[in-house]
Design a protein around this motif. Structure first.
Motif, PDB file in Angstrom:
ATOM      1  N   GLU A  16       0.831  -1.206   0.000  1.00 47.70           N
ATOM      2  CA  GLU A  16       0.000   0.000   0.000  1.00 47.70           C
ATOM      3  C   GLU A  16       0.865   1.256   0.000  1.00 47.70           C
ATOM      4  N   MET A  17       1.953   1.219   0.774  1.00 49.23           N
ATOM      5  CA  MET A  17       2.845   2.370   0.856  1.00 49.23           C
ATOM      6  C   MET A  17       3.556   2.599  -0.486  1.00 49.23           C
ATOM      7  N   LEU A  18       4.046   1.526  -1.095  1.00 48.05           N
ATOM      8  CA  LEU A  18       4.712   1.649  -2.389  1.00 48.05           C
ATOM      9  C   LEU A  18       3.749   2.172  -3.455  1.00 48.05           C
ATOM     10  N   HIS A  19       2.517   1.670  -3.414  1.00 51.54           N
ATOM     11  CA  HIS A  19       1.510   2.114  -4.384  1.00 51.54           C
ATOM     12  C   HIS A  19       1.264   3.617  -4.247  1.00 51.54           C
ATOM     13  N   LEU A  20       1.177   4.088  -3.009  1.00 53.60           N
ATOM     14  CA  LEU A  20       0.951   5.512  -2.758  1.00 53.60           C
ATOM     15  C   LEU A  20       2.109   6.352  -3.284  1.00 53.60           C
ATOM     16  N   PHE A  21       3.336   5.969  -2.919  1.00 54.67           N
ATOM     17  CA  PHE A  21       4.514   6.730  -3.345  1.00 54.67           C
ATOM     18  C   PHE A  21       4.630   6.774  -4.867  1.00 54.67           C
ATOM     19  N   LEU A  22       4.454   5.621  -5.498  1.00 50.94           N
ATOM     20  CA  LEU A  22       4.693   5.514  -6.941  1.00 50.94           C
ATOM     21  C   LEU A  22       3.598   6.193  -7.761  1.00 50.94           C
ATOM     22  N   THR A  23       2.341   6.018  -7.358  1.00 51.63           N
ATOM     23  CA  THR A  23       1.257   6.664  -8.108  1.00 51.63           C
ATOM     24  C   THR A  23       1.317   8.181  -7.951  1.00 51.63           C
ATOM     25  N   ASN A  24       1.702   8.652  -6.768  1.00 51.27           N
ATOM     26  CA  ASN A  24       1.853  10.099  -6.569  1.00 51.27           C
ATOM     27  C   ASN A  24       2.967  10.666  -7.442  1.00 51.27           C
ATOM     28  N   ALA A  25       3.941   9.810  -7.781  1.00 52.83           N
ATOM     29  CA  ALA A  25       5.045  10.240  -8.642  1.00 52.83           C
ATOM     30  C   ALA A  25       4.709  10.079 -10.125  1.00 52.83           C
ATOM     31  N   GLY A  26       3.496   9.597 -10.417  1.00 55.28           N
ATOM     32  CA  GLY A  26       3.054   9.518 -11.802  1.00 55.28           C
ATOM     33  C   GLY A  26       3.234   8.177 -12.480  1.00 55.28           C
ATOM     34  N   PHE A  27       3.572   7.127 -11.720  1.00 57.54           N
ATOM     35  CA  PHE A  27       3.774   5.808 -12.305  1.00 57.54           C
ATOM     36  C   PHE A  27       2.499   4.974 -12.248  1.00 57.54           C
ATOM     37  N   HIS A  28       2.386   4.041 -13.186  1.00 55.02           N
ATOM     38  CA  HIS A  28       1.338   3.022 -13.122  1.00 55.02           C
ATOM     39  C   HIS A  28       1.912   1.845 -12.341  1.00 55.02           C
ATOM     40  N   VAL A  29       1.132   1.280 -11.420  1.00 56.13           N
ATOM     41  CA  VAL A  29       1.652   0.255 -10.513  1.00 56.13           C
ATOM     42  C   VAL A  29       0.893  -1.059 -10.661  1.00 56.13           C
ATOM     43  N   ASP A 105      13.766   6.270   2.415  1.00 52.49           N
ATOM     44  CA  ASP A 105      13.189   7.588   2.164  1.00 52.49           C
ATOM     45  C   ASP A 105      12.389   7.517   0.863  1.00 52.49           C
ATOM     46  N   PRO A 106      11.098   7.861   0.877  1.00 51.59           N
ATOM     47  CA  PRO A 106      10.287   7.801  -0.349  1.00 51.59           C
ATOM     48  C   PRO A 106      10.882   8.601  -1.504  1.00 51.59           C
ATOM     49  N   LEU A 107      11.474   9.754  -1.195  1.00 48.28           N
ATOM     50  CA  LEU A 107      12.066  10.572  -2.251  1.00 48.28           C
ATOM     51  C   LEU A 107      13.270   9.875  -2.880  1.00 48.28           C
ATOM     52  N   GLU A 108      14.051   9.179  -2.042  1.00 49.07           N
ATOM     53  CA  GLU A 108      15.197   8.442  -2.578  1.00 49.07           C
ATOM     54  C   GLU A 108      14.723   7.274  -3.435  1.00 49.07           C
ATOM     55  N   LEU A 109      13.663   6.602  -3.003  1.00 46.32           N
ATOM     56  CA  LEU A 109      13.115   5.497  -3.788  1.00 46.32           C
ATOM     57  C   LEU A 109      12.700   5.974  -5.175  1.00 46.32           C
ATOM     58  N   ILE A 110      11.960   7.061  -5.232  1.00 51.35           N
ATOM     59  CA  ILE A 110      11.502   7.584  -6.519  1.00 51.35           C
ATOM     60  C   ILE A 110      12.692   7.999  -7.381  1.00 51.35           C
ATOM     61  N   ALA A 111      13.707   8.597  -6.747  1.00 49.75           N
ATOM     62  CA  ALA A 111      14.902   9.010  -7.489  1.00 49.75           C
ATOM     63  C   ALA A 111      15.613   7.799  -8.084  1.00 49.75           C
ATOM     64  N   ARG A 112      15.709   6.718  -7.311  1.00 47.72           N
ATOM     65  CA  ARG A 112      16.360   5.498  -7.809  1.00 47.72           C
ATOM     66  C   ARG A 112      15.561   4.895  -8.964  1.00 47.72           C
ATOM     67  N   VAL A 113      14.247   4.852  -8.809  1.00 49.10           N
ATOM     68  CA  VAL A 113      13.396   4.300  -9.866  1.00 49.10           C
ATOM     69  C   VAL A 113      13.581   5.096 -11.158  1.00 49.10           C
ATOM     70  N   LYS A 114      13.539   6.410 -11.055  1.00 47.26           N
ATOM     71  CA  LYS A 114      13.697   7.251 -12.245  1.00 47.26           C
ATOM     72  C   LYS A 114      15.081   7.077 -12.865  1.00 47.26           C
ATOM     73  N   SER A 115      16.092   6.921 -12.010  1.00 51.18           N
ATOM     74  CA  SER A 115      17.451   6.734 -12.506  1.00 51.18           C
ATOM     75  C   SER A 115      17.560   5.462 -13.332  1.00 51.18           C
ATOM     76  N   HIS A 116      16.970   4.372 -12.837  1.00 47.22           N
ATOM     77  CA  HIS A 116      17.038   3.102 -13.565  1.00 47.22           C
ATOM     78  C   HIS A 116      16.221   3.146 -14.849  1.00 47.22           C
ATOM     79  N   LEU A 117      15.091   3.822 -14.817  1.00 50.30           N
ATOM     80  CA  LEU A 117      14.265   3.921 -16.020  1.00 50.30           C
ATOM     81  C   LEU A 117      14.944   4.756 -17.102  1.00 50.30           C
ATOM     82  N   ARG A 118      15.769   5.702 -16.688  1.00 51.32           N
ATOM     83  CA  ARG A 118      16.458   6.564 -17.659  1.00 51.32           C
ATOM     84  C   ARG A 118      17.409   5.786 -18.550  1.00 51.32           C
TER      85      ARG A 118
END
Length: 232
Positions: A16-29, A105-118
């Motif tokens: 639930e926490m991951l879904h919240l963080f990721l959808t708020n960042a604009g990702f489909h989960v 840290d949710p912000l670090e998680l999103i940053a890592r995800v975006k880094s790998h997707l790049r």
């Protein structure tokens, strides 16, 4: 186009926490609570990245990662509650691209995800029509991003490919592990020399005849790594 992230964890609250963080960042989960659900999603949905827990019943994350790697090539970021360095190394050796320790840290998680997707986009930008890097026993097709080692095609993950390109295009130059991490992972805060060491070892196993006596990627003790096809 919205990227799709597959989260694999048997913990409902974590999902639930991951879904919240990721959808708020604009990702489909997409969510999977065990290994079989994860594999079913991969066969039908083809996500862009996987967030994978290590400790799960029935099939642990390390075993699942090996199964995924035998079938699919996409970024895998481990989420682990374990602090032992052995577990972190096992996650990378099984085919994972990176790891984060819970709680994170949710912000670090999103940053890592975006880094790998790049990296998919960055690799596409490195394509050079008609250009090849050719060394004795190794050929890198810069247009198709394909590697042939000792006469056989080699399948490299995105970070392995970028690591090889960085070293091979700068033959003889010695890179400190931190330099390679900042160039390829673009995340100075998450630096670990173990991540570079594991990826170098994985790359050697794929392109070297004898990974213990490398012909291409050499260790410069006390400094780092270099590509040198003339040293062998």
């Amino acid at each position: 186009m919205t990227a799709t992230i597959l989260t694999v964890d048997d913990d409902i609250q974590m999902q639930e926490m991951l879904h919240l963080f990721l959808t708020n960042a604009g990702f489909h989960v997409l969510q999977a609570y065990n290994g079989e659900q994860c594999l079913a999603h991969l066969r039908s949905k083809q996500p862009d990245l996987i967030l994978l827990d290590i400790q799960m019943p029935d099939m642990d994350g390390i075993t699942l990662c090996r199964r995924i790697r035998s079938l699919f090539q996409l970024p895998i970021l481990f989420l682990t509650g374990k602090l032992q360095i052995e577990d972190k190394l096992n996650s990378l050796q099984s085919g994972g691209d990176d790891y984060m320790t819970k709680p994170f840290d949710p912000l670090e998680l999103i940053a890592r995800v975006k880094s790998h997707l790049r990296w998919g986009m960055l690799l596409a930008e490195t394509k050079e029509p008609g250009r090849k890097l050719v060394f004795p026993g190794l050929e890198i097709d810069m247009e198709r991003l394909m590697v042939t080692a000792n006469g056989k095609p080699v399948i490299l993950l995105a970070k392995e490919m970028h690591l090889l390109l960085t070293l091979a295009q700068n033959q003889h130059r010695v890179y400190h592990p931190r330099q390679l991490y900042e160039l390829i992972w673009i995340d100075p805060a998450g630096y670990s020399s173990d991540i570079i060491k594991v990826h170098i070892n994985r790359l050697r196993k794929k392109i070297e005849v004898d990974p213990m006596t490398p012909k291409f990627i050499h260790t410069v003790r006390g400094f780092g790594y270099k590509f040198d096809s003339t040293e062998y």
